[in-house]
Design an enzyme around this catalytic site. Structure first.
Site, PDB file in Angstrom:
ATOM      1  N   PHE A 108      81.176   7.794  60.433  1.00 46.15           N
ATOM      2  CA  PHE A 108      81.567   8.353  61.730  1.00 46.15           C
ATOM      3  C   PHE A 108      82.675   9.377  61.498  1.00 46.15           C
ATOM      4  O   PHE A 108      83.637   9.103  60.775  1.00 46.15           O
ATOM      5  CB  PHE A 108      82.042   7.241  62.666  1.00 46.15           C
ATOM      6  CG  PHE A 108      82.157   7.690  64.088  1.00 46.15           C
ATOM      7  CD1 PHE A 108      81.021   7.987  64.821  1.00 46.15           C
ATOM      8  CD2 PHE A 108      83.395   7.844  64.699  1.00 46.15           C
ATOM      9  CE1 PHE A 108      81.104   8.417  66.134  1.00 46.15           C
ATOM     10  CE2 PHE A 108      83.484   8.271  66.009  1.00 46.15           C
ATOM     11  CZ  PHE A 108      82.339   8.566  66.735  1.00 46.15           C
ATOM     12  N   ASP A 122      84.061  -0.271  57.903  1.00 44.05           N
ATOM     13  CA  ASP A 122      84.108  -0.056  59.345  1.00 44.05           C
ATOM     14  C   ASP A 122      82.933  -0.824  59.948  1.00 44.05           C
ATOM     15  O   ASP A 122      81.769  -0.529  59.654  1.00 44.05           O
ATOM     16  CB  ASP A 122      84.007   1.440  59.652  1.00 44.05           C
ATOM     17  CG  ASP A 122      84.175   1.751  61.133  1.00 44.05           C
ATOM     18  OD1 ASP A 122      83.854   0.884  61.977  1.00 44.05           O
ATOM     19  OD2 ASP A 122      84.605   2.873  61.461  1.00 44.05           O
ATOM     20  N   TYR A 177      84.318  -2.606  72.080  1.00 42.47           N
ATOM     21  CA  TYR A 177      83.677  -2.150  73.316  1.00 42.47           C
ATOM     22  C   TYR A 177      82.186  -1.897  73.156  1.00 42.47           C
ATOM     23  O   TYR A 177      81.508  -1.589  74.134  1.00 42.47           O
ATOM     24  CB  TYR A 177      84.360  -0.887  73.855  1.00 42.47           C
ATOM     25  CG  TYR A 177      84.507   0.240  72.856  1.00 42.47           C
ATOM     26  CD1 TYR A 177      83.449   1.085  72.557  1.00 42.47           C
ATOM     27  CD2 TYR A 177      85.718   0.460  72.219  1.00 42.47           C
ATOM     28  CE1 TYR A 177      83.576   2.110  71.654  1.00 42.47           C
ATOM     29  CE2 TYR A 177      85.873   1.491  71.313  1.00 42.47           C
ATOM     30  CZ  TYR A 177      84.796   2.317  71.030  1.00 42.47           C
ATOM     31  OH  TYR A 177      84.938   3.333  70.122  1.00 42.47           O
ATOM     32  N   ARG A 200      68.919   7.768  70.270  1.00 42.00           N
ATOM     33  CA  ARG A 200      69.441   6.516  69.734  1.00 42.00           C
ATOM     34  C   ARG A 200      69.321   5.396  70.757  1.00 42.00           C
ATOM     35  O   ARG A 200      69.700   5.558  71.913  1.00 42.00           O
ATOM     36  CB  ARG A 200      70.911   6.718  69.336  1.00 42.00           C
ATOM     37  CG  ARG A 200      71.495   5.610  68.522  1.00 42.00           C
ATOM     38  CD  ARG A 200      72.894   5.959  68.061  1.00 42.00           C
ATOM     39  NE  ARG A 200      73.866   5.876  69.153  1.00 42.00           N
ATOM     40  CZ  ARG A 200      75.176   5.709  68.984  1.00 42.00           C
ATOM     41  NH1 ARG A 200      75.670   5.654  67.772  1.00 42.00           N
ATOM     42  NH2 ARG A 200      75.980   5.635  70.017  1.00 42.00           N
TER      43      ARG A 200
END
Length: 396
Positions: free
Chosen positions: A113, A184, A209, A355
């Site tokens: 990311f 991660d 989240y 996605r």
């Protein structure tokens, strides 16, 4: 065995919506609104500042950290909540470099990311000359773990394609060559079983989240292996990570173990939402979750490929993918906007990725079939090819 029909009733999903974007933002658990309201009215409203003691606010980062620790296979007492994922990446990376001072290379991959890479770049600007961030293709990471590498910084699941790294193998290889590892887990925690302790990983970070459903802006977590817990130096030396925060010393003394990885005042209302969301996870068998997610993912792939000519971006082999399915289309953004307009919510990632998050807690076969059928119809009729679907929004 987990009853996924029952877990679906624990979420407050809008009527008429098929939600395949829980890998970006999890939906609202039904119990969360009342839990946050209680934190507002009874705790903040009723106790004012004494709620830090009376309502256990000060201990929440450790308590919630241990609940997440169970989901990622961490040893008790070595995971803590607080701040954002970007901050936790910075902390872990700075600590790892300090633990391996003779080496200067951070190894990551081009599927990571971007924020993780940005944080690495920013940290290196603060360090002496000679440090380097080296990125390679995801499939080439193993070949580039050399004796130059101080630490690997890898997101276990590629946020675009859903390709999953072999954590155990890469961690073993890194250690054999004298490197440390940072994982991660943004697209891992709550998606499938993770085994930090069994893999002997050094550090891990992640957000709450997405699959953990704690709401927008929910705090991140950081894990530090027991062997590093009292040696890892927190570059961001915040008062909550001090050995005695309310002694108000002018000099910093690192707290014990994972406590030193706390930085600023924790977000109490967001932690209340996380506290509520984690109650659902107390009922979930992660192995059953994984099996179910792969079944639903295979079903979605088969149905989409049977009805469209979309190119699959996600690895077909179950062991090589996380809990999402991605397809490629040159006008992927417009296609996704057309889908969303019809109540099927996924998301788009540049340059061409459609996605879809496969989240069995609230997604079932009927949702998968409806999403695949709607996608096929949009492509067949060309309804995506409208100006309103091509106008880029701030969040894609």
């Amino acid at each position: 065995m987990t009853d996924f029909t029952a877990t679906k009733t624990l979420f407050d999903l809008p009527p008429g919506v098929t939600y395949l974007d829980g890998n970006s933002l999890g939906p609202l658990p039904r119990a969360t609104e009342a839990r946050v309201a209680r934190a507002v009215r009874e705790e903040w409203g009723g106790h004012l500042i004494s709620a830090w003691n009376a309502c256990g606010w000060m201990e929440m980062p450790r308590r919630l950290g241990d609940r997440i620790g169970r989901l990622i296979g961490a040893e008790p007492g070595h995971t803590v909540i607080g701040d954002t994922l970007s901050i936790k990446v910075f902390q872990a990376l700075a600590a790892a470099l300090k633990l391996n001072p003779e080496r200067r290379v951070i190894l990551s991959d081009t599927g990571n990311f971007p924020t993780d890479l940005y944080m690495a770049e920013g940290l290196l600007k603060l360090l002496p000359e000679g440090y380097e961030l080296r990125t390679v293709a995801p499939e080439d990471v193993a070949a580039h773990i050399t004796e130059e590498v101080a630490v690997t910084l890898i997101t276990e699941v590629d946020y675009r394609t859903g390709r999953r790294h072999d954590m155990a193998r890469l961690t073993e290889l890194a250690h054999a060559r004298g490197a440390l590892t940072i994982w991660d887990l943004a697209h891992s925690a709550g998606a499938f079983p993770v085994h930090m302790s069994d893999c002997h990983a050094d550090f891990a970070v992640g957000c709450t989240y997405k699959y953990l459903n704690a709401g927008p802006g929910a705090p991140a977590f950081i894990y530090v292996a027991p062997r590093h817990a009292d040696r890892a130096e927190p570059a961001l030396a915040g008062w909550m990570g001090h050995a005695a925060p309310f002694a108000f010393d002018l000099g910093y003394r690192a707290g014990e173990g994972i406590e030193r990885m706390r930085v600023g005042t924790p977000p109490v209302l967001q932690m209340a939402a996380l506290d509520s969301a984690l109650e659902i996870w107390d009922t979930v068998d992660l192995a059953a979750l994984r099996t179910r997610a792969l079944e639903l993912g295979d079903r979605f792939i088969a149905k989409v490929e049977a009805q469209t000519d979309l190119a699959l971006a996600t690895p077909r082999a179950p062991e090589d993918r996380g809990s999402q399915v991605s397809f490629r289309h040159p006008e992927g953004y417009a296609v996704m906007q057309a889908l969303i307009a019809e109540g099927v919510i996924g998301d788009f990632r540049a340059p061409d990725i459609l996605r879809f998050g496969i989240t069995p807690l609230y997604i079932d076969e009927a949702d998968i079939d409806h999403a695949a059928d709607t996608l096929a119809r949009i492509l067949a009729t060309g309804t995506w090819d409208r100006p309103e679907f091509k106008a880029r929004k701030a969040v894609t």
